[in-house]
Design a protein around this motif. Structure first.
Motif, PDB file in Angstrom:
ATOM      1  N   PRO A   1       0.822  -1.205   0.000  1.00 57.56           N
ATOM      2  CA  PRO A   1       0.000   0.000   0.000  1.00 57.56           C
ATOM      3  C   PRO A   1       0.861   1.262   0.000  1.00 57.56           C
ATOM      4  O   PRO A   1       1.829   1.355   0.754  1.00 57.56           O
ATOM      5  CB  PRO A   1      -0.800  -0.109   1.302  1.00 57.56           C
ATOM      6  CG  PRO A   1      -0.007  -1.024   2.172  1.00 57.56           C
ATOM      7  CD  PRO A   1       0.696  -1.987   1.243  1.00 57.56           C
ATOM      8  N   TRP A   2       0.482   2.199  -0.846  1.00 58.95           N
ATOM      9  CA  TRP A   2       1.213   3.482  -0.837  1.00 58.95           C
ATOM     10  C   TRP A   2       0.230   4.627  -0.714  1.00 58.95           C
ATOM     11  O   TRP A   2      -0.932   4.529  -1.103  1.00 58.95           O
ATOM     12  CB  TRP A   2       2.129   3.601  -2.051  1.00 58.95           C
ATOM     13  CG  TRP A   2       1.474   3.805  -3.384  1.00 58.95           C
ATOM     14  CD1 TRP A   2       0.895   2.851  -4.161  1.00 58.95           C
ATOM     15  CD2 TRP A   2       1.344   5.046  -4.097  1.00 58.95           C
ATOM     16  NE1 TRP A   2       0.406   3.410  -5.315  1.00 58.95           N
ATOM     17  CE2 TRP A   2       0.671   4.754  -5.312  1.00 58.95           C
ATOM     18  CE3 TRP A   2       1.728   6.361  -3.835  1.00 58.95           C
ATOM     19  CZ2 TRP A   2       0.373   5.740  -6.254  1.00 58.95           C
ATOM     20  CZ3 TRP A   2       1.436   7.345  -4.767  1.00 58.95           C
ATOM     21  CH2 TRP A   2       0.770   7.031  -5.970  1.00 58.95           C
ATOM     22  N   VAL A   3       0.721   5.707  -0.115  1.00 58.62           N
ATOM     23  CA  VAL A   3      -0.094   6.882   0.202  1.00 58.62           C
ATOM     24  C   VAL A   3       0.444   8.075  -0.572  1.00 58.62           C
ATOM     25  O   VAL A   3       1.658   8.308  -0.583  1.00 58.62           O
ATOM     26  CB  VAL A   3      -0.046   7.174   1.721  1.00 58.62           C
ATOM     27  CG1 VAL A   3      -0.758   8.487   2.048  1.00 58.62           C
ATOM     28  CG2 VAL A   3      -0.638   6.011   2.505  1.00 58.62           C
TER      29      VAL A   3
ATOM     30  N   PHE B   1      -0.235   2.603   9.146  1.00 58.44           N
ATOM     31  CA  PHE B   1      -1.441   1.831   9.473  1.00 58.44           C
ATOM     32  C   PHE B   1      -1.874   0.964   8.293  1.00 58.44           C
ATOM     33  O   PHE B   1      -2.358  -0.166   8.491  1.00 58.44           O
ATOM     34  CB  PHE B   1      -2.576   2.773   9.905  1.00 58.44           C
ATOM     35  CG  PHE B   1      -2.503   3.185  11.339  1.00 58.44           C
ATOM     36  CD1 PHE B   1      -2.855   2.292  12.354  1.00 58.44           C
ATOM     37  CD2 PHE B   1      -2.082   4.459  11.703  1.00 58.44           C
ATOM     38  CE1 PHE B   1      -2.791   2.671  13.692  1.00 58.44           C
ATOM     39  CE2 PHE B   1      -2.009   4.845  13.034  1.00 58.44           C
ATOM     40  CZ  PHE B   1      -2.357   3.956  14.035  1.00 58.44           C
ATOM     41  N   ALA B   2      -1.708   1.470   7.070  1.00 55.93           N
ATOM     42  CA  ALA B   2      -2.093   0.670   5.896  1.00 55.93           C
ATOM     43  C   ALA B   2      -1.250  -0.600   5.789  1.00 55.93           C
ATOM     44  O   ALA B   2      -1.665  -1.573   5.159  1.00 55.93           O
ATOM     45  CB  ALA B   2      -1.964   1.508   4.628  1.00 55.93           C
ATOM     46  N   ALA B   3      -0.079  -0.570   6.418  1.00 52.34           N
ATOM     47  CA  ALA B   3       0.780  -1.759   6.399  1.00 52.34           C
ATOM     48  C   ALA B   3       0.285  -2.859   7.335  1.00 52.34           C
ATOM     49  O   ALA B   3       0.660  -4.018   7.181  1.00 52.34           O
ATOM     50  CB  ALA B   3       2.212  -1.371   6.776  1.00 52.34           C
ATOM     51  N   VAL B   4      -0.551  -2.494   8.312  1.00 54.66           N
ATOM     52  CA  VAL B   4      -0.961  -3.485   9.310  1.00 54.66           C
ATOM     53  C   VAL B   4      -2.471  -3.705   9.354  1.00 54.66           C
ATOM     54  O   VAL B   4      -2.943  -4.603  10.064  1.00 54.66           O
ATOM     55  CB  VAL B   4      -0.469  -3.104  10.729  1.00 54.66           C
ATOM     56  CG1 VAL B   4       1.068  -3.092  10.770  1.00 54.66           C
ATOM     57  CG2 VAL B   4      -1.024  -1.765  11.191  1.00 54.66           C
ATOM     58  N   VAL B   5      -3.241  -2.910   8.623  1.00 58.26           N
ATOM     59  CA  VAL B   5      -4.699  -3.010   8.639  1.00 58.26           C
ATOM     60  C   VAL B   5      -5.183  -3.199   7.197  1.00 58.26           C
ATOM     61  O   VAL B   5      -4.822  -2.411   6.327  1.00 58.26           O
ATOM     62  CB  VAL B   5      -5.308  -1.709   9.229  1.00 58.26           C
ATOM     63  CG1 VAL B   5      -6.789  -1.623   8.940  1.00 58.26           C
ATOM     64  CG2 VAL B   5      -5.029  -1.611  10.723  1.00 58.26           C
ATOM     65  N   PRO B   6      -5.977  -4.227   6.920  1.00 60.05           N
ATOM     66  CA  PRO B   6      -6.361  -4.483   5.522  1.00 60.05           C
ATOM     67  C   PRO B   6      -7.250  -3.396   4.913  1.00 60.05           C
ATOM     68  O   PRO B   6      -7.182  -3.155   3.711  1.00 60.05           O
ATOM     69  CB  PRO B   6      -7.124  -5.809   5.586  1.00 60.05           C
ATOM     70  CG  PRO B   6      -6.860  -6.382   6.937  1.00 60.05           C
ATOM     71  CD  PRO B   6      -6.496  -5.248   7.843  1.00 60.05           C
ATOM     72  N   ASP B   7      -8.087  -2.755   5.700  1.00 59.82           N
ATOM     73  CA  ASP B   7      -9.029  -1.765   5.168  1.00 59.82           C
ATOM     74  C   ASP B   7      -8.387  -0.376   5.163  1.00 59.82           C
ATOM     75  O   ASP B   7      -8.171   0.216   6.228  1.00 59.82           O
ATOM     76  CB  ASP B   7     -10.289  -1.771   6.056  1.00 59.82           C
ATOM     77  CG  ASP B   7     -11.315  -0.720   5.619  1.00 59.82           C
ATOM     78  OD1 ASP B   7     -11.091  -0.031   4.609  1.00 59.82           O
ATOM     79  OD2 ASP B   7     -12.343  -0.596   6.324  1.00 59.82           O
ATOM     80  N   PRO B   8      -8.081   0.183   4.001  1.00 62.75           N
ATOM     81  CA  PRO B   8      -7.418   1.498   3.962  1.00 62.75           C
ATOM     82  C   PRO B   8      -8.250   2.618   4.596  1.00 62.75           C
ATOM     83  O   PRO B   8      -7.677   3.579   5.107  1.00 62.75           O
ATOM     84  CB  PRO B   8      -7.225   1.764   2.463  1.00 62.75           C
ATOM     85  CG  PRO B   8      -7.333   0.442   1.801  1.00 62.75           C
ATOM     86  CD  PRO B   8      -8.250  -0.388   2.653  1.00 62.75           C
ATOM     87  N   LEU B   9      -9.573   2.495   4.568  1.00 66.58           N
ATOM     88  CA  LEU B   9     -10.386   3.531   5.209  1.00 66.58           C
ATOM     89  C   LEU B   9     -10.177   3.508   6.724  1.00 66.58           C
ATOM     90  O   LEU B   9     -10.066   4.563   7.366  1.00 66.58           O
ATOM     91  CB  LEU B   9     -11.867   3.330   4.864  1.00 66.58           C
ATOM     92  CG  LEU B   9     -12.826   4.425   5.365  1.00 66.58           C
ATOM     93  CD1 LEU B   9     -12.482   5.787   4.769  1.00 66.58           C
ATOM     94  CD2 LEU B   9     -14.278   4.059   5.056  1.00 66.58           C
ATOM     95  N   LEU B  10     -10.093   2.310   7.284  1.00 70.90           N
ATOM     96  CA  LEU B  10      -9.791   2.203   8.713  1.00 70.90           C
ATOM     97  C   LEU B  10      -8.370   2.693   9.000  1.00 70.90           C
ATOM     98  O   LEU B  10      -8.126   3.381  10.004  1.00 70.90           O
ATOM     99  CB  LEU B  10      -9.957   0.753   9.183  1.00 70.90           C
ATOM    100  CG  LEU B  10      -9.552   0.485  10.642  1.00 70.90           C
ATOM    101  CD1 LEU B  10     -10.369   1.335  11.613  1.00 70.90           C
ATOM    102  CD2 LEU B  10      -9.697  -1.001  10.985  1.00 70.90           C
ATOM    103  N   ALA B  11      -7.435   2.361   8.121  1.00 72.40           N
ATOM    104  CA  ALA B  11      -6.051   2.822   8.316  1.00 72.40           C
ATOM    105  C   ALA B  11      -6.001   4.346   8.352  1.00 72.40           C
ATOM    106  O   ALA B  11      -5.347   4.941   9.221  1.00 72.40           O
ATOM    107  CB  ALA B  11      -5.158   2.285   7.196  1.00 72.40           C
ATOM    108  N   ALA B  12      -6.669   4.972   7.405  1.00 70.85           N
ATOM    109  CA  ALA B  12      -6.674   6.446   7.354  1.00 70.85           C
ATOM    110  C   ALA B  12      -7.359   7.028   8.588  1.00 70.85           C
ATOM    111  O   ALA B  12      -6.905   8.042   9.144  1.00 70.85           O
ATOM    112  CB  ALA B  12      -7.362   6.918   6.079  1.00 70.85           C
TER     113      ALA B  12
END
Lengths: 271, 271, 271
Positions: free
Chosen positions: A98-100, A213-224
């Motif tokens: 995942p990249w931001v 967070f995107a590295a450890v949580v599958p849902d990017p919306l939750l990561a954000a």
């Protein structure tokens, strides 16, 4: 009546995300700007991640395959680092890392707006994070002034949903109330403190925390959402201790380190 | 029974080195990375040295002849600054100015590992400073992950001695116990604090302090030991005052400034 | 008996300038060095300005037309950023936007001395800010050592007046007593604290503050005097609270934010 369904984020999910971050200490590659590189690295370390600022064109692509998450921040691009950003994004996309994208000052300045559009073409990021002006500009509207937004996050909801749809990504718009969307769901978050706008690098650190967070949580919306809540709750606690922006920046790093996951769950505010 | 003779460093020699540093305020040229340039300059100033961040290809060689010591740190090399590093090292070597190599992430990333090897070819540094993974990689072994070492300093003793022999240099391996060698003598130092690993730039500042001490002390092994002890004792004192990494980094600079030479002699620990 | 008429600056004019700065929050473009970019941005934000670090050759000229003031600081120039500086200065001059030149280490290093001379040719800055060695070197005399001046500001008065005359600009020489001139008037300012020389970036932040004041005050000599007084009075207040350079740098940012305009008028000292 809101046009888009609001999907509250689960308080416990945010707390769990922070626990995951600290347990797994993801490697976060940052291609960021010369102004905030130090603050960003310290914010990641304080939160529990492992930063690596690999931003040269010879190594960026190879390292992106090893990283848990990648941040591309357009604060101070140069010809060499812009090439590194393109190859890191491409490599991350190909490897499923995942990249931001943090498109600093997109819409104000032509060269970087073009870089941002090329980065988005075909190698979709997990998350695009910006202020309202930047998000509106990327979605095709008019831009802002320098690095500050002239409009509030709420005015960028349509643009955020359009951008999220177009690139199959999460778009996170920073503002007094933050607006996050994956095109289907909308999350609004109301933590934070005005001192965040009186120091440089808070938004940039937020983008880096989203990559972590995107590295450890599958849902990017939750990561954000978890990254936004972590930074903003830490800011509220830091502001309770300090009066000026210098000591606030120091206390913010301390709070990113000290904050118990449960405090995120307890203090998370959705308007 | 250790395979190598342990040569304790004299406590008073370390204290004298700090006195020398403060009296002579050596000019230290730093070719370092965008993440830690500010922290490194402030650490050098606090310790008593005079930093100058001259890292462009047009001036690096000329300035290296004027400097008391030169730091080459591979944290964020770019095509231009890599050329500056090569010319600064070559110029320092030719002029008899001690230079320090900090091969950040050597072994993990190919381009910079090649740069480090070319820097070492024929223009031997006074000191090579790294973590165990970086030293093992430079000596020909397998590398680590990002900027963190996956192995302890003790596991790098053979590699450190080999590297020191090969390049007629001092090798300083950072770890919970630091291991320093000039191939004949081995010094182990046991000061420090875990918070040093929760801020960015402590290792990088250590390399810069080694260049500063090498400018005022003829024995590079003593210079490396004095720098290590100064940073680590300052860290112990800073950690006694603060809880979080943000305020620790600030207190560390304060302690580098305040520490009396005699405190180094008193607090130096060799296991 | 001084050879040049001393023109005291009006205390209330300095206080008014700070009020203007905070009310209008001018956009200040900084082309500065990797060491101090963060500290400079935070100093500008704390004082009330809006920093934007646009320093790449593709965007620098276009952004200079939008900015209220532009800083060009030669601390760590590279081939790409040197091109950006040339185009930003040229664009600012053409658009009537005041720009400030901080010729760090001019006279010591040949490449940047040439860059400084080219920047001055035909596109005169509002203010040139440097230490005595740098100002003497730019005016044609011998240079200093690294970034520190070997001579006091008073020894650079002739050079400052000559340089100010030659380029129709204000020249501000930093020292224990600061000397500022527009070739006709001379202002001497005696605020400040020795800790300013024990942190990196105080002089660089001063140049940025001058660009911010030049954006809101028509008289560049008053802008330079207001910036000098703001930084130096903030430093006196910060030093009253802290002992070490680490905590002093933090407190300095706090004071730049907290200082009431009237305090500038009250504490301003002219010898």
């Amino acid at each position: 009546m809101p046009r888009f369904a609001v999907s509250p984020v689960a308080h416990e999910a945010v707390a769990d995300a922070l626990t995951q971050l600290r347990e797994r200490s993801p490697l976060v590659q940052c291609l960021t700007n010369i102004v905030v590189a130090n603050f960003t690295a310290n914010a990641l370390l304080a939160a529990g991640a492992s930063p690596a600022m690999v931003d040269n064109p010879d190594e960026a692509a190879a390292f992106a395959r090893l990283a848990g998450g990648v941040l591309v921040n357009l604060g101070t691009p140069y010809p060499d680092t812009a090439r590194a950003m393109a190859s890191a994004a491409s490599s991350a996309h190909a490897a499923g890392v995942p990249w931001v994208l943090d498109p600093v000052a997109a819409g104000v300045l032509g060269w970087r707006t073009g870089i941002a559009r090329e980065l988005l073409a075909g190698q979709h990021p997990a998350i695009i994070r910006g202020n309202a002006s930047e998000i509106i500009a990327l979605a095709g509207g008019a831009g802002g002034r320098g690095v500050d937004s002239l409009v509030g996050a709420e005015q960028a909801v349509d643009a955020a949903v359009a951008l999220a749809t177009q690139h199959a990504t999460v778009v996170a718009v920073s503002g007094e109330v933050d607006v996050l969307t994956d095109s289907r769901r909308i999350v609004r978050l109301a933590n934070g403190h005005p001192l965040l706008t009186r120091i440089t690098g808070a938004g940039c650190a937020l983008g880096a925390l989203m990559a972590a967070f995107a590295a450890v949580v599958p849902d990017p919306l939750l990561a954000a959402a978890a990254a936004t809540t972590l930074l903003n709750v830490a800011a509220e606690r830091a502001a309770a201790q300090t009066a000026g922006p210098g000591s606030f920046a120091v206390a913010l790093i301390d709070q990113l380190h000290a904050l118990p996951p449960q405090a995120l769950a307890d203090q998370l505010r959705q308007p």
